[in-house]
Enzyme design. Structure first.
Site, short mmCIF file in Angstrom:
data_model
loop_
_atom_site.label_atom_id
_atom_site.label_comp_id
_atom_site.label_asym_id
_atom_site.label_seq_id
_atom_site.Cartn_x
_atom_site.Cartn_y
_atom_site.Cartn_z
N LYS A 110 0.83 -1.21 0.00
CA LYS A 110 0.00 0.00 0.00
C LYS A 110 0.86 1.25 0.00
CE LYS A 110 -4.01 -1.99 2.38
NZ LYS A 110 -4.76 -2.10 3.64
N GLN A 115 -5.11 -1.47 9.60
CA GLN A 115 -5.12 -2.79 9.00
C GLN A 115 -5.82 -3.80 9.92
OE1 GLN A 115 -3.95 -3.51 5.90
NE2 GLN A 115 -4.68 -5.61 6.12
N ASP A 170 -11.34 3.47 4.37
CA ASP A 170 -11.85 2.10 4.26
C ASP A 170 -13.37 2.08 4.23
OD1 ASP A 170 -10.31 -0.09 3.78
OD2 ASP A 170 -9.92 -0.60 5.87
#
Length: 321
Positions: free
Chosen positions: A72, A116, A139
């Site tokens: 990422k 995460q 997200d």
């Protein structure tokens, strides 16, 4: 759409089924999306003097998560954004993590925050995701963005379902009137995917662990999205001939010679001859997730300078779907 069918791909790959379905090339689509994002990041900086910044937080030292987080960061730099990585030990307390998120929420150089998952068992993931400022929740998992998706209002859409929808619209165009079945009802993929399809005018069914006959429901679907984490779950008798199949699952399994390979939730060799279109694993949905994360980060940066900048960009991701 990929020009290849399942029968035309190299033997030994997950795309080596007998005949039938056209492959949906998520890898190529994601590459084009990242290039478009890079071009728009450059134009956004020239206009506003702002470089989008993405903060990624990893708690613990899970090797797979570490690789994913580093990928990422690499892709973030490649499109011209700034990357801020926070690698925390497994023993980090929930209070310490929440304090870090509070600091990131207040940092004007940070436009997107991603924690995460999964988190260590002593940390409540719902508490953590809801601590992220909604305008930085790239997200799309916090209750504000989830609620906005539910009510059809503009917001930030979870990355993987957004990527799936982009692939579906690229392949099929107008989705109105199609029957869609989503197998899996997670907050991460299944539920937002069903809402996105509903917003597109599909008639949507969701299968979950208590569904009595998921195969029967799946056979009615023009669009079948599978996100269960159970490899090879969907067999050929689950699939309507000509259906478009999106396989979100990814599992690493051992092969001969001590090597491994990735497989999905769909039994590719069985289903590809029946389906009309299908995503391979790897090379289907996976690349779209990071590409959409970058897209969401750019959108969050646009939101930071006012809604007008978002709407002027022509980015349809600013819409509810």
């Amino acid at each position: 759409m990929s020009e290849k069918t399942a029968s035309e791909t190299a033997s030994g790959s997950p795309e080596n089924a007998g005949a039938g379905a056209s492959l949906i090339d998520g890898k190529a689509f994601a590459k084009n999306l990242r290039q478009r994002t890079a071009d728009e990041v450059r134009a956004f900086h020239e206009k506003h003097g702002v470089t989008p910044g993405l903060a990624v937080v990893l708690v613990g030292n899970d090797p797979a998560s570490e690789v994913y987080v580093r990928n990422k960061a690499l892709e973030t730099h490649r499109v011209g954004m700034r990357s801020f990585m926070h690698m925390l030990p497994e023993t980090t307390s929930e209070a310490s993590l929440l304090h870090l998120i509070e600091r990131l929420n207040e940092d004007p150089e940070i436009h997107g925050i991603l924690v995460q998952l999964p988190l260590p068992k002593h940390i409540d993931p719902f508490c953590v995701t809801n601590a992220i400022a909604p305008n930085k929740d790239v997200d799309g998992l916090g209750e504000v963005n989830a609620g906005r998706l539910m009510t059809g209002l503009p917001g930030i859409i979870p990355c993987t379902p957004l990527g799936c929808l982009m692939l579906l619209k690229s392949e099929l165009g107008d989705l109105r009137g199609l029957n869609a079945t989503v197998i899996g009802a997670s907050n991460l993929v299944g539920k937002p995917m069903a809402l996105l399809l509903l917003n597109e005018g599909c008639t949507v069914s969701i299968c979950h662990i208590d569904t009595v006959d998921p195969a029967a429901m799946s056979r009615t679907a023009d669009i079948l999205v599978v996100a269960t984490g159970k490899r090879g779950l969907v067999k050929k008798d689950w699939v309507k001939p000509g259906a478009t199949v999106i396989d979100v699952g990814i599992t690493r399994i051992p092969t001969e010679g001590g090597k491994t390979r990735l497989v999905g939730d769909v039994d590719f060799d069985e289903v590809a001859p029946i389906a009309g279109r299908i995503t391979p694993v790897p090379g289907g949905v996976g690349p779209m997730t990071i590409a959409c994360l970058l897209r969401n980060t750019l959108k969050a940066a646009r939101m930071s300078v006012g809604d007008k900048a978002c709407k002027e960009s022509g980015d349809k991701n600013w819409l509810p779907y």
